[in-house]
Scaffold this motif. Structure first.
Motif, PDB file in Angstrom:
ATOM      1  N   GLU A  49       4.729  -0.720  -5.148  1.00  0.00           N
ATOM      2  CA  GLU A  49       3.812   0.086  -4.343  1.00  0.00           C
ATOM      3  C   GLU A  49       2.598   0.450  -5.196  1.00  0.00           C
ATOM      4  O   GLU A  49       2.750   1.067  -6.261  1.00  0.00           O
ATOM      5  CB  GLU A  49       4.543   1.345  -3.860  1.00  0.00           C
ATOM      6  CG  GLU A  49       3.759   2.221  -2.914  1.00  0.00           C
ATOM      7  CD  GLU A  49       4.572   3.432  -2.472  1.00  0.00           C
ATOM      8  OE1 GLU A  49       4.266   4.018  -1.430  1.00  0.00           O
ATOM      9  OE2 GLU A  49       5.528   3.803  -3.203  1.00  0.00           O
ATOM     10  N   LEU A  50       1.415   0.038  -4.752  1.00  0.00           N
ATOM     11  CA  LEU A  50       0.191   0.319  -5.504  1.00  0.00           C
ATOM     12  C   LEU A  50      -0.892   0.843  -4.575  1.00  0.00           C
ATOM     13  O   LEU A  50      -1.069   0.329  -3.465  1.00  0.00           O
ATOM     14  CB  LEU A  50      -0.335  -0.952  -6.187  1.00  0.00           C
ATOM     15  CG  LEU A  50       0.497  -1.567  -7.313  1.00  0.00           C
ATOM     16  CD1 LEU A  50      -0.182  -2.838  -7.825  1.00  0.00           C
ATOM     17  CD2 LEU A  50       0.708  -0.582  -8.444  1.00  0.00           C
ATOM     18  N   ASP A  51      -1.614   1.819  -5.044  1.00  0.00           N
ATOM     19  CA  ASP A  51      -2.781   2.338  -4.330  1.00  0.00           C
ATOM     20  C   ASP A  51      -4.008   1.638  -4.905  1.00  0.00           C
ATOM     21  O   ASP A  51      -4.511   2.000  -5.969  1.00  0.00           O
ATOM     22  CB  ASP A  51      -2.879   3.848  -4.506  1.00  0.00           C
ATOM     23  CG  ASP A  51      -4.085   4.442  -3.778  1.00  0.00           C
ATOM     24  OD1 ASP A  51      -4.809   3.677  -3.100  1.00  0.00           O
ATOM     25  OD2 ASP A  51      -4.302   5.657  -3.900  1.00  0.00           O
ATOM     26  N   LEU A  52      -4.497   0.631  -4.201  1.00  0.00           N
ATOM     27  CA  LEU A  52      -5.631  -0.126  -4.704  1.00  0.00           C
ATOM     28  C   LEU A  52      -6.919   0.681  -4.645  1.00  0.00           C
ATOM     29  O   LEU A  52      -7.941   0.260  -5.198  1.00  0.00           O
ATOM     30  CB  LEU A  52      -5.788  -1.423  -3.912  1.00  0.00           C
ATOM     31  CG  LEU A  52      -4.617  -2.397  -3.992  1.00  0.00           C
ATOM     32  CD1 LEU A  52      -4.921  -3.668  -3.212  1.00  0.00           C
ATOM     33  CD2 LEU A  52      -4.271  -2.731  -5.439  1.00  0.00           C
ATOM     34  N   GLY A  53      -6.886   1.831  -3.997  1.00  0.00           N
ATOM     35  CA  GLY A  53      -8.041   2.718  -3.982  1.00  0.00           C
ATOM     36  C   GLY A  53      -8.147   3.574  -5.226  1.00  0.00           C
ATOM     37  O   GLY A  53      -9.156   4.259  -5.427  1.00  0.00           O
ATOM     38  N   ARG A 106       0.845  -1.185   0.000  1.00  0.00           N
ATOM     39  CA  ARG A 106       0.000   0.000   0.000  1.00  0.00           C
ATOM     40  C   ARG A 106       0.890   1.248   0.000  1.00  0.00           C
ATOM     41  O   ARG A 106       2.094   1.164   0.309  1.00  0.00           O
ATOM     42  CB  ARG A 106      -0.905   0.000   1.220  1.00  0.00           C
ATOM     43  CG  ARG A 106      -0.152   0.148   2.533  1.00  0.00           C
ATOM     44  CD  ARG A 106      -1.107   0.132   3.703  1.00  0.00           C
ATOM     45  NE  ARG A 106      -0.466   0.633   4.906  1.00  0.00           N
ATOM     46  CZ  ARG A 106      -1.135   0.931   6.011  1.00  0.00           C
ATOM     47  NH1 ARG A 106      -2.449   0.791   6.059  1.00  0.00           N
ATOM     48  NH2 ARG A 106      -0.505   1.392   7.063  1.00  0.00           N
ATOM     49  N   PRO A 107       0.380   2.425  -0.303  1.00  0.00           N
ATOM     50  CA  PRO A 107       1.195   3.643  -0.240  1.00  0.00           C
ATOM     51  C   PRO A 107       1.848   3.795   1.130  1.00  0.00           C
ATOM     52  O   PRO A 107       1.185   3.722   2.163  1.00  0.00           O
ATOM     53  CB  PRO A 107       0.172   4.757  -0.498  1.00  0.00           C
ATOM     54  CG  PRO A 107      -0.869   4.105  -1.346  1.00  0.00           C
ATOM     55  CD  PRO A 107      -0.978   2.694  -0.833  1.00  0.00           C
ATOM     56  N   GLY A 108       3.169   3.953   1.134  1.00  0.00           N
ATOM     57  CA  GLY A 108       3.923   4.011   2.384  1.00  0.00           C
ATOM     58  C   GLY A 108       4.500   2.676   2.797  1.00  0.00           C
ATOM     59  O   GLY A 108       5.396   2.619   3.638  1.00  0.00           O
ATOM     60  N   GLY A 109       3.969   1.589   2.211  1.00  0.00           N
ATOM     61  CA  GLY A 109       4.557   0.280   2.452  1.00  0.00           C
ATOM     62  C   GLY A 109       3.994  -0.459   3.650  1.00  0.00           C
ATOM     63  O   GLY A 109       3.129   0.038   4.381  1.00  0.00           O
ATOM     64  N   ASP A 110       4.486  -1.656   3.836  1.00  0.00           N
ATOM     65  CA  ASP A 110       4.113  -2.528   4.950  1.00  0.00           C
ATOM     66  C   ASP A 110       4.271  -1.769   6.275  1.00  0.00           C
ATOM     67  O   ASP A 110       5.283  -1.113   6.518  1.00  0.00           O
ATOM     68  CB  ASP A 110       5.026  -3.759   4.928  1.00  0.00           C
ATOM     69  CG  ASP A 110       4.611  -4.854   5.884  1.00  0.00           C
ATOM     70  OD1 ASP A 110       4.129  -4.544   6.989  1.00  0.00           O
ATOM     71  OD2 ASP A 110       4.810  -6.029   5.536  1.00  0.00           O
ATOM     72  N   LEU A 111       3.267  -1.884   7.127  1.00  0.00           N
ATOM     73  CA  LEU A 111       3.292  -1.190   8.419  1.00  0.00           C
ATOM     74  C   LEU A 111       4.543  -1.500   9.226  1.00  0.00           C
ATOM     75  O   LEU A 111       4.998  -0.681  10.032  1.00  0.00           O
ATOM     76  CB  LEU A 111       2.065  -1.601   9.246  1.00  0.00           C
ATOM     77  CG  LEU A 111       0.707  -1.034   8.834  1.00  0.00           C
ATOM     78  CD1 LEU A 111      -0.397  -1.720   9.621  1.00  0.00           C
ATOM     79  CD2 LEU A 111       0.676   0.464   9.051  1.00  0.00           C
ATOM     80  N   ILE A 112       5.113  -2.666   9.025  1.00  0.00           N
ATOM     81  CA  ILE A 112       6.207  -3.117   9.879  1.00  0.00           C
ATOM     82  C   ILE A 112       7.575  -2.688   9.352  1.00  0.00           C
ATOM     83  O   ILE A 112       8.596  -2.927  10.000  1.00  0.00           O
ATOM     84  CB  ILE A 112       6.123  -4.651  10.061  1.00  0.00           C
ATOM     85  CG1 ILE A 112       6.519  -5.032  11.488  1.00  0.00           C
ATOM     86  CG2 ILE A 112       6.976  -5.393   9.040  1.00  0.00           C
ATOM     87  CD1 ILE A 112       5.574  -4.536  12.539  1.00  0.00           C
ATOM     88  N   ARG A 113       7.616  -2.025   8.189  1.00  0.00           N
ATOM     89  CA  ARG A 113       8.909  -1.581   7.647  1.00  0.00           C
ATOM     90  C   ARG A 113       9.673  -0.715   8.646  1.00  0.00           C
ATOM     91  O   ARG A 113      10.894  -0.791   8.737  1.00  0.00           O
ATOM     92  CB  ARG A 113       8.704  -0.786   6.357  1.00  0.00           C
ATOM     93  CG  ARG A 113       8.543  -1.639   5.114  1.00  0.00           C
ATOM     94  CD  ARG A 113       8.480  -0.801   3.859  1.00  0.00           C
ATOM     95  NE  ARG A 113       8.505  -1.636   2.666  1.00  0.00           N
ATOM     96  CZ  ARG A 113       9.602  -2.063   2.060  1.00  0.00           C
ATOM     97  NH1 ARG A 113      10.785  -1.718   2.538  1.00  0.00           N
ATOM     98  NH2 ARG A 113       9.527  -2.812   0.987  1.00  0.00           N
ATOM     99  N   SER A 114       8.964   0.118   9.370  1.00  0.00           N
ATOM    100  CA  SER A 114       9.627   1.085  10.250  1.00  0.00           C
ATOM    101  C   SER A 114       9.820   0.568  11.676  1.00  0.00           C
ATOM    102  O   SER A 114      10.226   1.318  12.554  1.00  0.00           O
ATOM    103  CB  SER A 114       8.816   2.392  10.297  1.00  0.00           C
ATOM    104  OG  SER A 114       7.502   2.131  10.776  1.00  0.00           O
TER     105      SER A 114
END
Length: 392
Positions: free
Chosen positions: A73-77, A37-45
């Motif tokens: 990275e894709l915005d599925l919205g 998702r935009p910004g990437g996997d929540l756990i990257r940071s």
């Protein structure tokens, strides 16, 4: 070539359960495309980091379970993001996602919609409480994490000291065991598709998986009519099967079999105990008295002495920390520590290896975890080549 090198997997998952499942597939050779998702996997940071993250956060948590994958990275919205994803679906074998139930439908990317683009697709989901397609419940749509699954599934009630509070298991088994079962389900679905040409939906719920894992508690409830509870490191029906404190740490012993029990008693110079408690039932009946006897002997000896006396004849092991694991030759001989590059530094780090060993197509990480959107150009080029081939 890996055992799964002919499979392409679209990985829409994040955090732990989903990424661990697709990591298992990647280790076995599958081309896993991590659609972030935009910004990437929540756990990257999530820490730890080798250095302070300057440009792009990339911590050990993310590195550990996303190795060997490609990232886009894709915005599925957005319409463009959905169309690119659907183009990827056309040549994919598997889609894996761990959103709440209904999320993919909100993107107009439901399982049924994806089947219109790829009728042989295998679609796998990992959720806290499953998907309505495989059994609808009033819990679906609720958020769930490892500790929630361990609490509901009975793990915490049977973990910890008898007079202590419920305790979760250290590793995130609510995620990891669910992920492993999902991986097995995917492979079963692939086999079925190879025989019939039919894709299908694979659904694994964290709550369900914990019930499967606590199988002992389920049959004890049914047989005895009472809920089993915590008994520390002991086993409810086997003895000795426990941890013992020694002068310099702890060791565990599993000598519940009569042959092992006799050898254990001989090794600790207590043949009288073998004579007085010859059967498993005898040992269970007086387990508290026996434990005190064994614990008193253990406290007067060091780990090395206990291991030297028992190893080879009685199941015994020291309780190791990770420093011990890193120095254990067995771990290195079995390739259970993988060295991978850490982006943004000149250093490498170690992550846990694959416990699946195969003589012809041995699983192994093919590369470090990807940077966010690292493989966009090559994936879009592949789609363009695919489109040209279709037109020709």
């Amino acid at each position: 070539m890996g055992a799964l090198s002919d499979l392409r997997v679209l990985d829409l998952t994040q955090v732990l359960a989903g990424p661990y499942c697709t990591m298992l597939l990647a280790d076995m050779g599958a081309d896993v495309v991590k659609v972030e998702r935009p910004g990437g996997d929540l756990i990257r940071s999530n820490p730890p980091f080798v250095d302070d993250p300057d440009e792009e956060p990339y911590g050990g948590y993310f590195q550990s379970v996303n190795r060997g994958k490609r990232s886009i990275e894709l915005d599925l919205g957005s319409e463009a993001g959905r169309e690119t994803f659907l183009d990827l679906v056309e040549t994919a074998d598997v889609v894996v996602e761990n959103y709440r139930a209904g999320t993919m439908e909100s993107f107009d990317l439901s399982y049924e919609h994806l089947l219109d683009r790829n009728p042989e697709l295998i679609y796998a989901s990992i959720r806290g409480f499953g998907d309505p397609r495989t059994g609808e419940t009033d819990r679906q749509g609720q958020p769930a994490f490892d500790i929630i699954a361990q609490a509901l599934g009975g793990v915490m009630e049977i973990t910890g000291e008898a007079d202590g509070t419920p305790m979760k298991v250290g590793p995130g088994i609510g995620d990891l065991f669910t992920a492993t079962l999902n991986c097995i389900g995917i492979l079963g679905a692939v086999h079925h598709r190879d025989r019939t040409g039919e894709g299908q939906y694979v659904d694994t719920a964290m709550y369900d998986s914990m019930i499967s894992m606590t199988e002992r508690a389920i049959y004890l409830q049914s047989y005895e009519g009472e809920p089993p509870t915590r008994c520390g490191n002991a086993h409810p029906t086997l003895f000795p099967y426990n941890a013992f404190e020694v002068e310099d740490g702890y060791v565990v012993v599993s000598a519940f079999g009569t042959n092992h029990w006799r050898r254990f008693c001989e090794a600790i110079d207590r043949p009288d105990l073998a004579a007085d408690y010859p059967t498993p039932a005898d040992r269970l009946a007086d387990r508290d008295v026996l434990y005190d006897e064994l614990a008193a002997w253990m406290r007067e000896h060091e780990t090395a002495d206990v291991i030297d006396r028992l190893e080879g004849d009685v199941p015994v092991a020291p309780v190791q920390n990770t420093e011990d694991i890193f120095s254990d030759s067995h771990v290195h001989d079995r390739d259970m520590l993988y060295e991978v590059d850490q982006p943004g530094t000149d250093e490498s780090v170690h992550i846990a290896g694959s416990a699946i060993k195969m003589t012809e197509t041995n699983p192994e990480p093919r590369s470090r975890a990807p940077l966010l959107d690292e493989h966009r150009d090559e994936l879009l080029a592949e789609l363009a080549a695919q489109d040209r081939a279709i037109r020709e």
